[in-house]
Design an enzyme around this catalytic site. Structure first.
Site, PDB file in Angstrom:
ATOM      1  N   GLU A 244       0.834  -1.196   0.000  1.00 31.32           N
ATOM      2  CA  GLU A 244       0.000   0.000   0.000  1.00 31.32           C
ATOM      3  C   GLU A 244       0.869   1.246   0.000  1.00 31.32           C
ATOM      4  O   GLU A 244       0.533   2.253  -0.605  1.00 31.32           O
ATOM      5  CB  GLU A 244      -0.898  -0.019   1.235  1.00 31.32           C
ATOM      6  CG  GLU A 244      -1.885   1.127   1.268  1.00 31.32           C
ATOM      7  CD  GLU A 244      -2.515   1.301   2.637  1.00 31.32           C
ATOM      8  OE1 GLU A 244      -3.361   2.187   2.756  1.00 31.32           O
ATOM      9  OE2 GLU A 244      -2.178   0.562   3.570  1.00 31.32           O
ATOM     10  N   GLU A 385       3.116   9.754  12.257  1.00 30.51           N
ATOM     11  CA  GLU A 385       3.890   9.461  13.475  1.00 30.51           C
ATOM     12  C   GLU A 385       4.261   7.978  13.523  1.00 30.51           C
ATOM     13  O   GLU A 385       5.374   7.623  13.919  1.00 30.51           O
ATOM     14  CB  GLU A 385       3.095   9.868  14.723  1.00 30.51           C
ATOM     15  CG  GLU A 385       2.990  11.375  14.921  1.00 30.51           C
ATOM     16  CD  GLU A 385       2.049  12.065  13.929  1.00 30.51           C
ATOM     17  OE1 GLU A 385       1.157  11.388  13.371  1.00 30.51           O
ATOM     18  OE2 GLU A 385       2.207  13.270  13.692  1.00 30.51           O
TER      19      GLU A 385
END
Lengths: 398, 378
Positions: A244, A385
């Site tokens: 992905e 993050e």
């Protein structure tokens, strides 16, 4: 070292461009280039046009009906499609469940599911996140209990992109509650038309419905719909995430949006002059353009390493972070470019053929909504993050 | 499209790195910095022996020019070791300027000596009022008899104290900011009327302001066409920027590596500070800057000697902007993550920090190149 595309790659680019010129319907193109809503029908129709050409699986090997293109050709294809303004191909089938079935599915699963992805007969969605399991995906609680030749699934998935159109959902479900978090998860393919599946839309900050909650209440899923081994689902999920992220930099799309921003900046006025000539605005725009030039080369470096038979590595995290920062910066500058006319937010104005009285320039209408919508980019697919955690562990080894 | 080096290029890169690891370790470098001259004639002679000073010298004079990739690989290695020798100013820019501008007899006189390490020749171009604007030259050259008289002041001429030959730009015609009318004169060290106000720079290199007070030079000291030096000057500075970008990537990598190493070993609250997420994410950001800088150093390398002047300027400026931003971010964060140690003279990181600052400000700062990128994109 050579940063230019080979004559063969250049010829390939010309071939793609020529095909797009003749085969992309102008109405579809218009909706994408103007940032208007792209209906599901466009997505399906475009996949079928590509499928008829034999290009339905640009990232798939030939043996599964794909094109067999190398990473550089896939990159060129995506770049040309983005520049031309094609609807985005659905990643859920082509880039997510497709490669997982190819790598870990059995022969029956391959024969049953793969062709229908290429022909857009099945619309897939991704069932990973849950209300309590976002970045900490392995804490997911949706459970599948084995009863004879089927599983009974109960639980709730959320943030399911375009589930309202979906025929199938691939899910991570807990099949062993006693095992450690990652160990007791299986990868199930669930028919969205099964009894007990409920889809509830979530209205987003741009007013659109792009994501949904999906509820499972005693949903019966045949065991034959499990991919790979029971309790090994986490392995397949990680494999999928790598794929992905492989093209997540979105270079082609950002180039297209940069061109749109440049056009808008040349039409808008500041102090009686074109906004594009304003030193402050020009500096911000140029900085984004330079970041994009750098990221394209970084992306090509990653692809070049990948072409030497390396699977997408942690470098993809870098591409995701920087790519989404650029995408977001572009939407931010577009909002700034149109000034007060970024604010009007009229129902229907984002749809092609809107008939309301004109308010401000046409190009201004979708910009604030797009800016709002694109905040998702640094959150989905593993938040930025989390990507930094991956860089920390996999590249920096801290 | 590929990012591979040839075997010869790889061998060169390895050789320079090995050489510097032996010759230019941190303590040895500190000694060189403290020496009177502030650079090492011994190291310079060895670099000549390895052929590194001839990379920009044409084959006829015993060199390898244009050898752009080789030059940039060398710069990268010099960056990693924080080398303070006059490589960029003389072996890259001075040499390239002579190669493109000088007559055959001038080339025969200077270039073999430069390749052999016997002559150092540096451009003396910048002026106080010009900042980074390349065409603003107010130093004048006026004809007197068969020769010329040079007057003016050149600012922060890198390695001028080490140079046997100053390549002084001076205006022979036109207004102060015109591209037309700039000429280059070769002025030997010690020429009457030339005064050097010498000083070290913040990053430990040596430089000088060069005061030219009615300096009389013969006709033969004119290098290249009278009034027509700008195109070559501009190309030489772009090559210099590309080389500087390559050096920067070396410094950036070494700075990141040092920071990773330090945070892995430094313990607070009973654990290595590298375990703290606030620091980890900062280092991930540093890595992203370093990789983006590396990508752009490749772009600069590809276009450094491109015949398409517009594309050359645009690419080189885009690279310098990216590298300037990276130098600022990585340098500041590296010092921050080293804590108190980062602001002492005894850590390599503080020396790298100062070099990164100097790189950002040299050959056009980030704003200058952002502006030039915008101009060349129109």
């Amino acid at each position: 070292m050579d940063l230019t595309f080979s004559p063969e790659e250049q010829a390939f680019r010309d071939e793609v461009r020529a095909f797009l010129t003749t085969s992309l319907p102008p109405a579809m193109r218009h909706r994408v280039l103007e940032g208007l809503l792209v209906p599901a029908a466009d997505t399906i129709a475009w996949q079928r046009i590509l499928h008829r050409k034999g290009w339905g699986g640009p990232n798939w090997p030939v043996e599964f009906g794909g094109t067999g293109w190398d990473p550089v050709r896939q990159f060129i294809f995506e770049e040309e499609c983005a520049a031309a303004g094609t609807p985005r191909l659905l990643p859920f089938g082509l880039k997510m469940v497709g490669p997982v079935i190819q790598a870990f599915g059995n022969a029956a699963q391959k024969a049953r599911f793969l062709p229908r992805i290429l022909s857009a007969e099945d619309w897939w969605c991704q069932g990973y996140s849950e209300p309590g399991s976002g970045s900490d995906l392995a804490s997911l609680r949706t459970e599948a209990v084995r009863e004879g030749d089927h599983y009974v699934v109960n639980g709730q998935k959320t943030w399911i992109t375009l589930a309202q159109h979906a025929d199938w959902i691939f899910c991570l479900v807990r099949t062993d509650k006693a095992a450690k978090a990652q160990a007791g998860i299986s990868f199930l393919l669930v028919d969205m038309h099964s009894p007990g599946v409920t889809v509830r839309p979530i209205v987003m900050l741009d007013g659109g419905v792009e994501v949904n909650e999906v509820w499972f209440e005693d949903v019966k899923v045949p065991v034959e719909n499990r991919v790979g081994e029971e309790n090994k689902g986490w392995t397949y999920a990680k494999f999928l995430l790598g794929h992905e992220r492989a093209n997540i930099a979105g270079i082609g799309g950002s180039k297209r949006e940069l061109a749109r921003l440049t056009r808008i900046a040349s039409l808008e006025r500041k102090n009686g002059r074109p906004l594009s000539e304003d030193p402050l605005f020009a500096a911000r725009l140029a900085q984004v353009e330079i970041d994009l030039i750098a990221l394209e080369i970084t992306n090509l470096r990653v692809l070049s390493a990948e072409a030497e038979k390396r699977t997408p590595g942690p470098e993809a995290s870098l591409l995701k972070i920087k790519g989404t920062e650029i995408q977001q910066a572009l939407t931010e500058l577009m909002v700034q470019a149109v000034g007060p006319y970024a604010l009007p937010f009229r129902i229907g104005a984002l749809e092609d053929g809107f008939q309301g009285p004109p308010v401000g320039p046409d190009y201004a209408a979708p910009l604030a909504a797009t800016y709002c919508n694109m905040r998702k980019a640094s959150i989905y697919g593993g938040s930025n993050e989390i990507q930094k955690n991956i860089i920390t562990q996999m590249i920096l080894a801290l | 499209m590929h990012f591979d080096l040839t075997d010869e290029q790889r061998a060169l890169s390895d050789m320079v790195a090995r050489f510097l690891a032996q010759e230019y370790a941190f303590e040895a470098r500190k000694k060189i910095l403290r020496s009177t001259e502030g650079w090492s004639r011994d190291t310079w002679a060895k670099m000549a022996e390895m052929g590194l000073l001839g990379l920009q010298v044409p084959e006829e004079q015993g060199g390898m020019a244009p050898a752009v990739v080789e030059t940039l690989l060398t710069m990268g290695a010099l960056g990693k070791a924080l080398v303070v020798e006059p490589y960029l100013s003389s072996a890259v820019m001075g040499t390239a300027l002579i190669r493109h501008l000088a007559s055959d007899s001038q080339k025969r006189e200077w270039l073999p000596a430069m390749a052999a390490g016997e002559l150092i020749a540096v451009p003396a171009h910048g002026e106080a009022g010009a900042r980074h604007e390349l065409s603003r030259v107010s130093t004048s050259a006026v004809r007197k008899g068969a020769g010329w008289v040079l007057s003016g002041r050149k600012a922060v001429v890198l390695h001028a104290p080490a140079a046997g030959l100053l390549l002084v730009t001076a205006r022979t015609s036109g207004p102060d900011d015109a591209e037309e009318g700039i000429s280059v004169f070769a002025v030997p060290a010690g020429t009457s009327g030339v005064e050097l106000v010498a000083y070290p720079t913040i990053d430990g290199q040596r430089a000088a302001d060069v005061i030219l007070d009615g300096v009389e030079v013969p006709a033969a000291s004119l290098v290249g066409p009278e009034g027509g030096a700008f195109p070559v000057l501009s190309a030489t500075f772009d090559l210099g920027v590309a080389a500087l970008c390559a050096e920067a990537v070396g410094v950036l990598q070494t700075t990141l590596d040092a920071t990773l190493e330090y945070t892995r070993t430094r313990k607070q609250f009973g654990v290595p500070i590298a375990r703290f997420q606030a620091l980890q994410h900062r280092m991930a950001d540093m890595l992203i800057h370093v990789e983006q800088a590396r990508s752009m150093s490749y772009l600069a390398a590809m276009h450094a000697i491109s015949g398409d002047v517009r594309e050359r300027r645009r690419s080189v400026s885009a690279a310098k902007v990216t590298i300037g931003n990276a130098c600022r971010f990585v340098g500041q964060q590296a010092v921050q993550l080293h804590g108190g140690m980062g602001v002492t003279d005894e850590m390599a990181v503080s020396h790298a920090f100062k070099r990164l600052l100097a790189i950002e400000l040299s050959l056009g700062d980030t704003e200058h190149h952002l502006e030039r990128f915008i101009m060349e994109s129109k």
